[in-house]
Design a protein around this motif. Structure first.
Motif, PDB file in Angstrom:
ATOM      1  N   ALA B 382      40.640 -22.089 -44.497  1.00 19.66           N
ATOM      2  CA  ALA B 382      39.623 -22.836 -45.274  1.00 19.66           C
ATOM      3  C   ALA B 382      39.467 -22.405 -46.781  1.00 19.66           C
ATOM      4  O   ALA B 382      38.896 -22.987 -47.514  1.00 19.66           O
ATOM      5  N   LEU B 383      40.067 -21.339 -47.125  1.00 25.49           N
ATOM      6  CA  LEU B 383      40.221 -20.753 -48.590  1.00 25.49           C
ATOM      7  C   LEU B 383      41.368 -21.063 -49.454  1.00 25.49           C
ATOM      8  O   LEU B 383      41.497 -21.343 -50.476  1.00 25.49           O
ATOM      9  N   PRO B 405      38.894 -30.264 -45.309  1.00 18.65           N
ATOM     10  CA  PRO B 405      37.568 -29.980 -45.193  1.00 18.65           C
ATOM     11  C   PRO B 405      37.107 -29.113 -44.225  1.00 18.65           C
ATOM     12  O   PRO B 405      36.116 -28.432 -44.427  1.00 18.65           O
ATOM     13  N   ILE B 406      37.595 -29.008 -43.117  1.00 18.83           N
ATOM     14  CA  ILE B 406      37.072 -28.163 -41.637  1.00 18.83           C
ATOM     15  C   ILE B 406      38.558 -27.468 -41.241  1.00 18.83           C
ATOM     16  O   ILE B 406      39.547 -28.065 -40.709  1.00 18.83           O
ATOM     17  N   SER B 407      38.279 -26.261 -41.152  1.00 23.13           N
ATOM     18  CA  SER B 407      39.490 -25.393 -40.388  1.00 23.13           C
ATOM     19  C   SER B 407      38.534 -25.055 -39.282  1.00 23.13           C
ATOM     20  O   SER B 407      37.810 -24.120 -39.069  1.00 23.13           O
ATOM     21  N   SER B 408      39.300 -25.701 -38.073  1.00 25.61           N
ATOM     22  CA  SER B 408      38.622 -25.145 -36.635  1.00 25.61           C
ATOM     23  C   SER B 408      39.449 -24.849 -35.528  1.00 25.61           C
ATOM     24  O   SER B 408      40.742 -25.246 -35.556  1.00 25.61           O
ATOM     25  N   ASN B 456      30.340 -26.010 -26.071  1.00 27.71           N
ATOM     26  CA  ASN B 456      30.669 -25.261 -26.886  1.00 27.71           C
ATOM     27  C   ASN B 456      32.286 -25.139 -26.929  1.00 27.71           C
ATOM     28  O   ASN B 456      32.612 -24.240 -26.506  1.00 27.71           O
ATOM     29  N   LEU B 457      32.993 -26.013 -27.800  1.00 32.79           N
ATOM     30  CA  LEU B 457      34.462 -26.171 -27.847  1.00 32.79           C
ATOM     31  C   LEU B 457      34.914 -25.085 -28.566  1.00 32.79           C
ATOM     32  O   LEU B 457      36.074 -24.489 -28.493  1.00 32.79           O
ATOM     33  N   GLY B 458      34.400 -24.746 -29.798  1.00 28.79           N
ATOM     34  CA  GLY B 458      35.106 -23.993 -30.793  1.00 28.79           C
ATOM     35  C   GLY B 458      34.307 -23.786 -32.063  1.00 28.79           C
ATOM     36  O   GLY B 458      32.910 -23.883 -31.854  1.00 28.79           O
ATOM     37  N   ARG B 459      34.818 -23.070 -33.004  1.00 27.36           N
ATOM     38  CA  ARG B 459      34.397 -22.530 -34.148  1.00 27.36           C
ATOM     39  C   ARG B 459      35.264 -22.791 -35.353  1.00 27.36           C
ATOM     40  O   ARG B 459      36.336 -23.175 -35.192  1.00 27.36           O
ATOM     41  N   GLY B 460      34.503 -22.813 -36.452  1.00 24.28           N
ATOM     42  CA  GLY B 460      35.526 -22.970 -37.567  1.00 24.28           C
ATOM     43  C   GLY B 460      34.841 -22.730 -38.896  1.00 24.28           C
ATOM     44  O   GLY B 460      33.661 -22.120 -38.891  1.00 24.28           O
ATOM     45  N   TYR B 461      35.568 -23.214 -40.167  1.00 26.09           N
ATOM     46  CA  TYR B 461      34.927 -22.973 -41.321  1.00 26.09           C
ATOM     47  C   TYR B 461      35.025 -24.224 -42.220  1.00 26.09           C
ATOM     48  O   TYR B 461      35.927 -24.932 -42.271  1.00 26.09           O
ATOM     49  N   ARG B 462      33.932 -24.460 -42.836  1.00 22.80           N
ATOM     50  CA  ARG B 462      33.761 -25.870 -43.702  1.00 22.80           C
ATOM     51  C   ARG B 462      34.294 -25.434 -45.156  1.00 22.80           C
ATOM     52  O   ARG B 462      33.630 -24.413 -45.663  1.00 22.80           O
ATOM     53  N   ARG B 463      35.093 -25.999 -45.729  1.00 29.75           N
ATOM     54  CA  ARG B 463      35.578 -25.726 -46.996  1.00 29.75           C
ATOM     55  C   ARG B 463      34.072 -26.064 -47.975  1.00 29.75           C
ATOM     56  O   ARG B 463      33.630 -26.955 -47.966  1.00 29.75           O
ATOM     57  N   LEU B 464      34.066 -25.037 -48.652  1.00 28.29           N
ATOM     58  CA  LEU B 464      32.783 -25.187 -49.683  1.00 28.29           C
ATOM     59  C   LEU B 464      33.096 -25.739 -50.965  1.00 28.29           C
ATOM     60  O   LEU B 464      34.614 -25.531 -51.639  1.00 28.29           O
ATOM     61  N   GLY B 475      34.361 -20.143 -53.549  1.00 29.84           N
ATOM     62  CA  GLY B 475      33.666 -19.157 -52.656  1.00 29.84           C
ATOM     63  C   GLY B 475      33.801 -18.961 -51.322  1.00 29.84           C
ATOM     64  O   GLY B 475      34.778 -19.614 -50.862  1.00 29.84           O
ATOM     65  N   ALA B 476      32.667 -18.474 -50.571  1.00 31.63           N
ATOM     66  CA  ALA B 476      33.008 -18.066 -49.087  1.00 31.63           C
ATOM     67  C   ALA B 476      32.851 -19.320 -48.604  1.00 31.63           C
ATOM     68  O   ALA B 476      31.940 -20.230 -48.584  1.00 31.63           O
ATOM     69  N   PRO B 477      33.679 -19.702 -47.473  1.00 29.73           N
ATOM     70  CA  PRO B 477      33.540 -20.966 -46.665  1.00 29.73           C
ATOM     71  C   PRO B 477      32.348 -21.029 -45.711  1.00 29.73           C
ATOM     72  O   PRO B 477      31.961 -19.743 -45.307  1.00 29.73           O
ATOM     73  N   GLN B 478      31.825 -21.990 -45.312  1.00 26.10           N
ATOM     74  CA  GLN B 478      30.786 -21.894 -44.314  1.00 26.10           C
ATOM     75  C   GLN B 478      31.077 -21.913 -42.971  1.00 26.10           C
ATOM     76  O   GLN B 478      31.816 -22.707 -42.338  1.00 26.10           O
ATOM     77  N   LYS B 479      30.513 -20.943 -42.126  1.00 21.33           N
ATOM     78  CA  LYS B 479      31.028 -20.833 -40.631  1.00 21.33           C
ATOM     79  C   LYS B 479      30.178 -21.907 -39.924  1.00 21.33           C
ATOM     80  O   LYS B 479      29.037 -22.428 -40.057  1.00 21.33           O
ATOM     81  N   LEU B 480      31.086 -22.574 -38.942  1.00 25.89           N
ATOM     82  CA  LEU B 480      30.700 -23.664 -38.088  1.00 25.89           C
ATOM     83  C   LEU B 480      30.618 -23.094 -36.586  1.00 25.89           C
ATOM     84  O   LEU B 480      31.762 -22.716 -36.268  1.00 25.89           O
ATOM     85  N   ASN B 481      29.477 -23.039 -36.026  1.00 31.00           N
ATOM     86  CA  ASN B 481      29.453 -22.493 -34.607  1.00 31.00           C
ATOM     87  C   ASN B 481      29.262 -23.749 -33.844  1.00 31.00           C
ATOM     88  O   ASN B 481      28.611 -24.647 -34.028  1.00 31.00           O
TER      89      ASN B 481
END
Lengths: 94, 510
Positions: B382-383, B405-408, B456-464, B475-481
């Motif tokens: 994501a970074l 946009p999303i890394s999951s 609940n299939l997974g998690r990831g990070y959204r690019r900020l 900056g820090a990407p947003q965690k997606l649960n």
């Protein structure tokens, strides 16, 4: 608003989420449409490039999936021509 | 029970405000129940785990199960420790009757967790943090949102547990109320507000308002089936979660229906007496707390009506009758163990199904979105745009890496493959295939086609940030649960006729 099912079906492969190389994208595009389907996507490309009602930037954004994050309409149009039309119909002008 | 009804209740203050004067008794009664759910859900969480908490526990289990450095025994030990600490944190056995088939199992688990907390000075929040699981969730109120911690225990929990623990008595009171004619002003019901549960009933009566219903007589002679233990066990994982449960709200709403619609005051009083008799001794700190808080509960509930947690819109379904749960036996224990350790019990992966997600030359689901992908790798992608397998998509004009946009990733390979199978067997997939023009052999499905897959299939990070080419400025990407839907593309192999998966990754349902 017109619908473009063939384009909507194939455009996600260009997203960075799919992370395919350009060669892989081209190969997948070419192998996915033959015969009647090739004619259909050709017609969709011709129509969308003339479609004054649609925002190509939004169309390529695909609700955040980002098939291509175009800077403006011209950039979006160039993407469709270069990455789809020219790959599928290299000997024809759009 | 439509989610839209919840939305209506969330945004309004009284029955009159939501225009139910002309509605049928049944409609009003349902609304009363739903509104009470809203009140309860807005207070605190319950002894069963909330939908969010179940998702957090699932995420932690996936991390433990995917930790290849652990032996099977160590894995089991960590899973057991996780369940025990979680149970202890919300006192998951406290609301379960001694007559419940799951009482012993949950009581043992809670004691084990309490012992762990005392001896090792740790708790579920620390354990989840160590596993990199986010234990906060966000509630919305209009345009504003608030962040909350999961695994909390409060006043509403105590009330719920008292009622749930004495389910049979409450149920009997409700049934009695249904067969007595007469009228009682709602104000009379506030006479219940003498202590403990009675006070809660009275306070909530004022909140919900007057409704009427006469429901029938057969309940009186029917033996009551306990539900609490099964619901608690189910709530350990999203796989079995039955939706959020608020026994106080249920009891209040049902009593209210009877009291206001035709039950005599003595029925309400008898119910109050029954419930009060069932209360633990007055030196129980939970009961004292409830007694003191009772008068303010109605006002507090009113104040919090506008802050309905997202999770309360999850439809509450009636639990299916489970023979193993109804008949105390070793089957019940086996059932609960299976539900508590769903991942640990079935690690096998169907090799044919595995082949379908790996056979295409461009297939990359497992390497970039599978169970071996760590949160650190997702954050890194994501970074920087660099995928877990080292692949980087380069922008043809700038020559710079493109950040998706999303890394999951799925919590496990098994979950990825199961999701792939679920999608292949779905009507959405079949419809797409049927709609393809002749000569086309690639299909794409996304969250708009698949919706909420209920898991609940997974998690990831959204690019900020907005730029995919300038990751260093984002900056820090947003965690997606709790990613609960998926995006994927499949291509038909012209030789085998099989649909091969090119990619599949978890995303949030719209």
């Amino acid at each position: 608003m017109k619908k473009y099912p063939c384009l909507l079906n194939i455009l996600p492969i260009y997203s960075a989420n799919y992370s395919l190389s350009e060669e892989e994208e081209d190969s997948l595009l070419i192998s996915s449409y033959k015969g009647v389907a090739l004619d259909e996507i050709k017609q969709e490309l011709k129509t969308i490039l003339q479609d004054g009602e649609i925002s190509l930037v939004e169309f390529l954004d695909m609700d955040g999936l980002e098939a291509y994050p175009a800077e403006d309409e011209e950039d979006a149009k160039n993407f469709l021509v270069e990455r789809l039309w020219c790959v599928l119909f290299p000997k024809e002008a759009p | 029970m439509a989610a839209s009804r919840y939305a209506t209740i969330q945004d309004t203050g009284s029955l009159a405000d939501i225009g139910l004067e002309g509605a049928s008794d049944t409609d009003i009664a349902h609304t009363g129940t739903e509104r009470s759910h809203g009140v309860g859900n807005a207070q605190v969480d319950y002894r069963q785990f909330t939908h969010y908490e179940a998702g957090m526990l699932d995420e932690a289990r996936a991390t433990i199960n995917n930790n290849t450095s652990l032996s099977p025994e160590e894995r089991f030990e960590q899973l057991n420790r996780l369940n025990a600490l979680a149970c202890a944190e919300v006192r998951c056995a406290a609301g379960v009757s001694e007559n419940d088939d799951f009482y012993d199992i949950l009581t043992d688990l809670q004691r084990e967790g309490e012992a762990l907390k005392e001896e090792q000075g740790t708790d579920i929040l620390q354990t989840l943090a160590a596993l990199d699981v986010d234990t906060t969730y966000v509630t919305r109120s209009g345009r504003s949102s608030n962040e909350h911690d999961g695994f909390q225990y409060g006043v509403g929990d105590a009330t719920n547990d008292i009622i749930s623990d004495h389910e049979q008595i409450v149920a009997r009171g409700v049934q009695a109320g249904q067969v007595v004619a007469g009228t009682l002003e709602v104000a009379g019901a506030t006479g219940l507000c003498t202590t403990g549960v009675g006070c809660t009933v009275g306070a909530a009566l004022g909140t919900v308002g007057a409704v009427t219903l006469a429901e029938g007589m057969d309940g009186l002679s029917k033996e009551h089936d306990y539900q609490s233990g099964e619901r608690v066990v189910d709530s350990f994982s999203l796989e079995g979660h039955q939706g959020n449960y608020n026994p106080t709200a249920d009891a209040v709403a049902e009593v209210l229906v009877n009291v206001a619609g035709g039950a005599a005051g003595r029925v309400a009083g008898r119910l109050g007496d029954d419930v009060v008799e069932a209360l633990p001794s007055s030196n129980n700190p939970d009961v004292r707390l409830e007694g003191n808080a009772g008068d303010s509960l109605g006002a507090r509930a009113d104040a919090e009506l506008g802050e309905l947690p997202e999770r309360s819109v999850i439809p509450r379904r009636e639990p299916e009758v489970d023979q193993a749960a109804k008949n105390p036996s070793s089957d019940a224990e086996e059932l609960s163990r299976n539900q508590l350790y769903p991942e640990a019990e079935s690690p096998e992966i169907n090799t044919q199904h595995l082949d379908l997600v790996t056979s295409h030359p461009n297939a990359h689901s497992l390497t970039r979105h599978g169970g071996d992908v760590t949160d650190e790798q997702l954050r890194h992608r994501a970074l920087t745009g660099e995928a877990p397998d080292g692949h980087v998509k380069i922008d043809r004009r700038s020559g710079r890496p493109v950040v998706p946009p999303i890394s999951s990733a799925f919590h496990s390979d098994k979950l990825l493959i199961e999701t792939d199978q679920r999608i292949r067997n779905s009507s959405a997939f079949k419809d797409k295939v049927n709609q393809l023009p002749e000569g086309a052999d690639t299909i794409t499905l996304g969250p708009g086609d698949l919706g909420d897959l209920g898991q609940n299939l997974g998690r990831g990070y959204r690019r900020l940030g907005g730029s995919r080419l300038n990751p260093e400025t984002q900056g820090a990407p947003q965690k997606l649960n709790n990613l609960n839907s998926a995006q994927g593309t499949w291509k038909r192999n012209s030789e085998t006729g099989e649909w091969e998966t090119i990619t599949l990754f978890p995303v949030k349902a719209p």
